[in-house]
Structure formats: C-alpha cells, structure tokens
Design an enzyme around this catalytic site. Sequence first.
Site: not given
Length: 351
Positions: A59, A62, A219, A224
């Site tokens: 991720c 973070r 979010w 992505e």
Amino acid sequence: MLRRMADSCFADTEWNRFLTLYAQETGKAARRPGGGPYVPTSAELTFAARVAWRNAPRCVGRAYWPSLEVRDLRHLHDPVAVFQALQEHLRWAWNGGRIRSMMSVFGPEVQILNPQLLRYAGYADGLGDPQNRKLTARLTELGWQPPAQRSAFDLLPLALRVGAQTRLFSWDAADVHEVEIIHPDVGPLGLKWHALPVVSDMELRFGGLTYPCAPFNGWYLQTEIAARNLADRSRYDALPGLAVQLGLDTSRERTLWRDRALVEMNRAVLHSFDRAGVRMDDHHSLTQQFVAFEERERAAGRQVNGQWDWLIPPLSPATTPVWERHYRERPLTPGLFHRAGTCPQAPADIP
Ligand code: ARG
C-alpha cells in the site's frame, strides 16, 4: 497434549508481544497478560488495525494510517444486521465525497464471499469486468439474476455467509456513488467507476489472533482505475477506443498511441473525480507523501515494510521518488493477509 501446550505457549508469546507493542506505542498500560483465550478490547483492536495498515507492504497510501476509523462489530451475528452495518460503512466512508478510511471488524463466523464490497459483474460473453467472472457465476448460482438490460457496469450483490447459511444482499442505489468518466477535451467516454474501494478478502492478524472478516476502505489513487481497471487488456481494455476518440494514429505501435491514450485516461479519471467532488489521489503527490511517511517511520525507529513492484505506480513509475528506493518485505503482524484461496489480481476464487 504436548502439541497443544506448544500451540498455547506460542499464542501466549504472540499475544504478549502485541500487548507490549500496544503499551509502547499508545503509552497505555498493558493489561496484565494472562492465559488465553485472548479477547482484545476495542482500543486494542483499533490499534492493531492501524498498525496492520502501516505494515501493509503493497500500500502506497499508508501515510494516513493513524486516521483509520475502526468499528468493533464483533457482537453482530445476524446476516441482516451485518449487511446494515456494511451499508453504514459505505455511508460513513463516503462522507459526501470527502472519503474517510474505515475498517469494520466482525466476528470469526461472518464471511463475505466478494473480494470487494462493490464490484461489477463480468459475464461469460465478455461484457463487464472480466476479473469478476468467477464471482459473477458463483453469485448467479446462489440466485442472483442479472438485470434484463445488462451493461458493462452492473453492480453485483453481496454474498454473506454466517454459519452454514449464505445470503445475497443488494445495495441501495443511494449508497453506491459512481463517477462518470469525462475527458476534459473529448467529453464522456461511456465509462464510469465506483468511488469507494472496500477490500473484503483480507484478514486482520495480530497477537496470534485472526479476524477473517474485516472489510476496509481507503480512497482511490487514479492509476488504479485509469491505468489498470479500465486499461488492462484483461479488464475493460478501453485504451484503443480512447485512442480513436482522441484521433491518434493507431496504425503502428511507434506512434505510442497506447502510452498517449494511457496518460489521457489518467487525466480523464482525475478530472472526473475532481469535477464530482470525490476524493482521489494522484501518483506524484501520493508517492511524495509515501516518502514523507518513510521518513517519519525511520524517525520512530521502524523500518518500512514494502513490496517495490506494488508501490511504484503503473504510470510513469520512474518519475516518482519510490522508483529509486529499496524495500524489504516481511510478513509482519499486526498485518492484513489475503484469505486462503483469494488473490487480488486474479479472478477471485470463491470457496
Ligand atoms: N486496486 C483496487 C481496485 O482498483 C483497490 C485496492 C485498494 N485501493 C485503495 N486505494 N485503497 O479496485
């Protein structure tokens, strides 16, 4: 008997290690460690979930880990009540477009079959999101009927299993916010995406305990949606269509029409979310924040857990500061792990 003793010694160690970490970082006195069974308090659960996010090697978002809101829903056992709690999750996280990160933790008997709360159907004839074909087939077996007029963006119902019983639930349209993708120069692209990514195929592990049902949302980062979900050939494969709309020369690869269309798709997704007032990050700003997070972690005496090939964005990775960095990946707990049989980038394997 020996084995049981060994197991419980291990559990003791894990649990005590967690309590020590909790006490160290929160400054709150650790509860006196005793023998199992260990039932964490809501405060311990919240701390564990936040640290699990901080430890998530893939991720890049973070930096926000301390702000994760955690709901302790371990007392809910009725499928209807669980679904209502998930509807509330969507509403609280949405927050009128100013999306907030949240995790809802349920008891071990609750199981969500969908890999994310919101997913679009993928039909056998190619319509929709091919990543969700298996899931769509499974939900159809369980009784779901596709709409009479199928589209590329039909929202799937949620399959909840509590004990031996599996039930399907449909979301209220009012709880599902979607953003129409509009290119700033070309106009509407005939595409859309949902505003909230809510991952529901990872389990929360800490202190020797596992919470298999702990859906959480953040979010979106525009890549992505724009560089993967809509662009991948094995997903919506929308770059060739956009290239034509942009009037690019697609007769030869050397015109770099794919790359140009990819950048334009990313512009379109950012433009559309901004226009709709929905929180979204871009890969330049977010990787800068990630680097700042790394520095804060170093200052706190911790080494960032990371998987480089996931942290770099799928668009212009070498222009971002994560490109030249190195990360070490370890299976740290508290942590979030894919439930057995599920994988994020492959069609979800539904048990
Ligand atoms: N990549 C996934 C998707 O496109 C979402 C994963 C979680 N992403 C996030 N920004 N929290 O649906």
